[in-house]
Design a protein around this motif. Structure first.
Motif, short mmCIF file in Angstrom:
data_model
loop_
_atom_site.label_atom_id
_atom_site.label_comp_id
_atom_site.label_asym_id
_atom_site.label_seq_id
_atom_site.Cartn_x
_atom_site.Cartn_y
_atom_site.Cartn_z
N LEU A 79 -11.00 15.54 -9.59
CA LEU A 79 -10.44 14.20 -8.87
C LEU A 79 -11.64 12.54 -9.58
O LEU A 79 -11.35 12.29 -10.19
N GLU A 111 -11.48 10.77 -12.67
CA GLU A 111 -12.07 8.60 -12.45
C GLU A 111 -12.66 7.84 -13.56
O GLU A 111 -12.97 7.44 -14.31
N TYR A 125 -1.78 -0.37 -0.53
CA TYR A 125 -2.55 1.14 -1.38
C TYR A 125 -3.94 1.27 -1.73
O TYR A 125 -3.23 2.99 -1.28
N ASN A 126 -4.33 1.24 -1.11
CA ASN A 126 -5.82 2.18 -0.04
C ASN A 126 -6.12 3.24 0.69
O ASN A 126 -5.58 4.25 0.13
N ASP A 127 -4.91 2.85 1.33
CA ASP A 127 -4.33 3.67 2.81
C ASP A 127 -4.10 4.73 1.74
O ASP A 127 -4.10 6.23 2.32
N MET A 128 -2.74 4.91 1.18
CA MET A 128 -1.83 5.35 -0.11
C MET A 128 -2.68 6.08 -0.39
O MET A 128 -2.48 7.69 -0.80
N LYS A 129 -4.03 6.33 -1.51
CA LYS A 129 -4.91 6.70 -2.61
C LYS A 129 -5.86 7.86 -1.48
O LYS A 129 -5.56 8.81 -1.78
N THR A 130 -6.35 7.25 -0.44
CA THR A 130 -6.73 7.52 -0.25
C THR A 130 -6.08 9.17 0.55
O THR A 130 -6.35 10.62 0.93
N GLU A 131 -4.61 8.74 1.35
CA GLU A 131 -3.98 9.72 2.36
C GLU A 131 -3.93 11.18 0.85
O GLU A 131 -3.26 12.68 1.27
N LEU A 132 -3.48 10.49 0.15
CA LEU A 132 -3.22 11.59 -1.16
C LEU A 132 -4.15 12.37 -1.21
O LEU A 132 -4.26 13.65 -1.13
N LYS A 133 -4.86 11.93 -1.17
CA LYS A 133 -6.69 12.75 -1.53
C LYS A 133 -6.82 13.61 -0.73
O LYS A 133 -6.74 14.52 -0.73
N GLN A 190 6.00 9.28 3.16
CA GLN A 190 4.98 8.21 3.16
C GLN A 190 6.31 6.92 3.02
O GLN A 190 6.13 6.26 3.42
#
Length: 375
Positions: A17, A21, A327-335, A360
């Motif tokens: 991951l 990036e 968006y940032n919350d979703m990115k953190t949760e996905l990780k 989600q």
């Protein structure tokens, strides 16, 4: 499954991951600095651009040739291409005399040959002093490759003849061959370069130093004498030579950020560098870092013209922050979601991903409903 296997998979997934990036950022910086839609040929010899060599059109044994980013997409789609990263002062060869059966679709009117282009074995897919491809299927040693800022060849760290310093990504390297061809650089190296560590055994180093001293008597000292006679009173190189600070003249040399600005710019030194074809060393904007920063700025500008970004501009500050935080919350949760699979040694399936986004959406609807009915 053993704990060791689970730990290895956990690290691998997190690393993937993070690496993905970093690679995306690096690729964006390299490609964003070049035009992906128009052939660069009309611009002449571009100061720095992404260059590719087409093994399909110019195979080994023929003439070396390079094409720009746009031509790699439009004229060589599906071909076997070598990514050469960036090259300085290069003009696109696509469709010229070196391509017997291909005409450039973007800029067909070209001279037969670009006489000022410089080519190397890189254009045939091999690199370093070992003349091997990269990646090399026969090389089992994990080793980074570093580009010389003079010849622009890529060399394995273990073939540099000197130790690779920490934070090498922030430094520039000049290989031993280029240092030897431009012997005045050794004077600068003794004062400006990152302290070097010779990797050769002590006995071999002593023998090498003895031979180098004998050679210096014939080559370097007369050069220094000429500098004393011809250089102006403000010559930085002359001042450094007078200090007579020693450095082992072998192996690659690493230079810290800003070292180019400290090179002498008197007329004598300018003439010396021009005659050697290395005038670009005194140009801070010649660096790959400057090119990448230009690419990043171009990409940020392009993002500013993105329809989605334009839509965000029409929202008030509170709405913008809500979207960004979401968006940032979703990115953190996905990780975090993916890391759980890694910790348990499980494979992530498309069904798992689908369920994640369904959760989600369900969570988002509940939040919205709560906000809607809140007093």
């Amino acid at each position: 499954m053993s704990d060791g296997q689970v730990e290895e998979q956990t690290v691998s997934l997190v690393d993937v991951l993070k690496e993905d990036e970093e690679l995306e950022e690096e690729a964006s910086a390299v490609l964003a600095g070049s035009d992906s839609d128009h052939c660069s040929y009309p611009q002449g010899y571009v100061k720095r651009q992404a260059v590719y060599a087409c093994h399909t059109c110019t195979p080994g044994g023929g003439e070396a040739a390079g094409v720009c980013l746009a031509c790699s997409y439009k004229c060589h789609e599906g071909h076997d291409l070598y990514e050469l990263y960036t090259k300085r002062n290069f003009r696109c060869d696509c469709g010229n005399r070196k391509f017997s059966e291909l005409q450039c679709k973007l800029s067909p009117e070209k001279d037969d040959v670009n006489h000022l282009n410089k080519y190397s074995h890189n254009f045939f897919g091999v690199y370093c002093t070992c003349n091997r491809p990269y990646p090399d299927p026969d090389d089992q040693v994990e080793d980074e490759m570093i580009q010389c800022v003079v010849c622009e060849d890529w060399l394995h760290g273990r073939h540099l003849g000197s130790e690779v310093p920490d934070c090498v990504e922030l430094q520039e390297m000049i290989c031993e061959s280029c240092m030897t061809k431009n012997s005045f650089l050794w004077t600068y190296a003794a004062h400006l370069a990152v302290p070097g560590v010779d990797l050769k055994q002590e006995a071999e180093a002593d023998e090498s130093n003895t031979k180098k001293e004998e050679k210096d008597d014939d080559v370097i000292e007369p050069s220094c004498k000429r500098s004393r006679e011809e250089a102006g009173p403000n010559c930085k190189l002359k001042e450094l030579q007078a200090i007579d600070q020693k450095r082992v003249q072998s192996g690659a040399v690493f230079w810290p950020s800003g070292w180019r600005s400290k090179l002498c710019s008197c007329n004598t030194c300018k003439e010396r560098m021009a005659a050697a074809g290395v005038s670009f060393l005194s140009d801070e904007s010649d660096t790959v870092l400057a090119y990448e920063n230009k690419g990043k700025n171009s990409e940020q500008t392009a993002r500013g013209n993105d329809p989605l970004m334009s839509a965000l501009d029409n929202l008030n500050r509170v709405q913008q922050l809500e979207i960004i935080h979401g968006y940032n919350d979703m990115k953190t949760e996905l990780k975090d979601f993916l890391q759980k699979f890694a910790a348990e040694g499980k494979v992530v399936t498309p069904e798992d991903i689908r369920q994640f986004f369904e959760q989600q959406q369900t969570r988002r609807r509940r939040v919205d409903a709560g906000n809607f009915f809140s007093p």
